[in-house]
Design a protein around this motif. Structure first.
Motif, short mmCIF file in Angstrom:
data_model
loop_
_atom_site.label_atom_id
_atom_site.label_comp_id
_atom_site.label_asym_id
_atom_site.label_seq_id
_atom_site.Cartn_x
_atom_site.Cartn_y
_atom_site.Cartn_z
N SER A 148 0.71 -1.42 -0.10
CA SER A 148 -0.01 0.10 -0.45
C SER A 148 0.54 1.00 -0.33
N GLY A 149 2.49 1.01 1.08
CA GLY A 149 2.51 2.23 0.55
C GLY A 149 3.41 2.68 -0.97
N VAL A 150 4.08 1.27 -1.50
CA VAL A 150 4.47 2.02 -2.94
C VAL A 150 3.50 2.00 -3.79
N CYS A 168 13.20 -4.56 0.77
CA CYS A 168 12.59 -3.50 1.22
C CYS A 168 11.10 -5.66 1.28
N THR A 169 11.84 -6.30 2.19
CA THR A 169 11.55 -7.74 2.63
C THR A 169 10.19 -7.73 2.59
N THR A 170 8.99 -6.62 3.16
CA THR A 170 7.59 -7.14 2.95
C THR A 170 7.10 -6.80 1.84
N LEU A 171 7.42 -6.76 0.23
CA LEU A 171 6.54 -6.37 -0.31
C LEU A 171 6.28 -7.31 -1.33
N THR A 172 5.72 -7.84 -1.58
CA THR A 172 5.00 -8.70 -2.93
C THR A 172 4.76 -8.68 -3.93
N ASP A 173 4.83 -8.82 -5.21
CA ASP A 173 4.35 -8.73 -6.74
C ASP A 173 3.37 -7.98 -6.59
N HIS A 174 2.30 -7.74 -6.26
CA HIS A 174 1.40 -6.51 -6.06
C HIS A 174 2.27 -5.53 -5.96
N SER A 175 3.58 -4.76 -5.77
CA SER A 175 3.77 -3.85 -5.79
C SER A 175 4.70 -3.33 -7.23
N VAL A 176 5.19 -4.26 -7.30
CA VAL A 176 5.42 -4.16 -8.80
C VAL A 176 3.93 -3.92 -10.02
N GLN A 177 2.82 -4.48 -9.70
CA GLN A 177 1.94 -4.22 -10.70
C GLN A 177 1.09 -2.44 -10.60
#
Length: 330
Positions: A148-150, A168-177
């Protein structure tokens, strides 16, 4: 003296004795445009206050790794109304409130580096997304940054041209999307050191303006992800070290498709890289630069002979013996 006051650029990196007394020398330097105080371990809040009042026309300021600074003094940076470039990485006293207070008061800021600040969270990401002029952002090493921050940073939209959010180890593929959906003009993207894989690479196909991509240590990336990346026809620099599921098939696919590629870095799980593949890469290089081919054959290192008109610069080394790999980018 008068000569000192006419200076436009000063680099004091790692000058450990830059303190309040030394900062007084900078007061009244109205011509100064760029000041680098990186790793000045004695640089204090009082010294920063003097600089903020004495160099009104500053456009670039580097305060990374200055451990004595507090967020309250960093807020005084808002006095630099013409500031375009700001480095605030690894400052232990920096908090969300400082970022949210500072950024709205820097209307011309284009580049912001706030990596390695473990106290910063999605609140700072929201302030970044609301910044008026930002085009290049570095938030690598934020352990509290979430998808959500991304998405909040993506409010920069088409203005965002460079995004670095490695480790940023808490990120998932959703950040890239999120980046792919909202930031079509991205040309530089660093998402290394995260748990991204083939799905994230699939999202990247929307970012056709990418010229530099770093997915180092993305353990989920395989040949399927390479096939997606191969559609990014403007890529010039590609870093995929320690993506250990990539094989020669994936690399061949990339080099066949990415006609503008100038540098690629890859480590392999298995030693499939041999004389045959070395000759392949030598054959591919036919237009400029140089090539460095590191590989192990029967336990021995060999280097392809550079030729003066090579198109690609490769740094390729088997994971099984990393210490043998060396060389600079072409």
């Amino acid at each position: 003296g008068a000569g000192l006051r006419r200076l436009k650029y000063i680099d004091l990196t790692e000058c450990i004795k830059i303190d309040t007394a030394a900062a007084r020398v900078l007061k009244g330097m109205h011509s100064l445009l760029s000041l680098n105080l990186s790793r000045c371990k004695s640089f204090s809040n009082d010294a920063l206050t003097l600089v903020c009042t004495g160099c009104p026309n500053l456009k670039a300021l580097n305060l990374e790794f200055c451990p004595l600074l507090s967020g309250q003094s960093i807020r005084n940076i808002a006095n630099f109304s013409s500031l375009e470039t700001l480095y605030l990485s690894n400052i232990p006293g920096l908090q969300d409130d400082d970022i949210t207070e500072l950024l709205p008061r820097l209307p011309l800021l284009i580049y912001l580096d706030v990596q390695l600040n473990d106290n910063l969270t999605n609140l700072s990401a929201r302030a970044i997304g609301l910044a008026k002029s930002l085009e290049r952002v570095v938030v690598s090493g934020w352990s509290k940054l979430s998808d959500s921050g991304v998405l909040d940073i993506c409010q920069l939209g088409s203005r965002l041209r460079s995004m670095k959010m490695s480790e940023c180890t808490t990120l998932t593929d959703h950040s890239v999307q999120h980046l792919a959906d909202h930031c079509p003009n991205l040309s530089v993207l660093d998402i290394g050191g995260n748990e991204f894989g083939d799905d994230a690479a699939g999202s990247l196909v929307q970012l056709q303006n990418l010229t530099s991509l770093d997915m180092s240590f993305c353990s989920g990336l395989s040949d399927a992800g390479c096939e997606s990346i191969s559609s990014l026809r403007n890529l010039k620099t590609l870093r995929l070290p320690h993506c250990l599921d990539i094989t020669s098939d994936g690399v061949f696919h990339l080099t066949e498709s990415l006609e503008n590629l100038q540098f690629i870095e890859i480590h392999f799980r298995e030693v499939w890289f041999n004389h045959g593949t070395a000759e392949y890469f030598k054959m591919k290089g036919c237009e400029c630069a140089r090539v460095l081919l590191d590989y192990i054959d029967n336990g021995c290192r060999s280097d392809a002979t550079p030729t003066p008109n090579l198109k690609y610069a490769f740094r390729i080394s088997p994971q099984v013996n990393d210490d043998l790999a060396s060389g600079d980018e072409g």
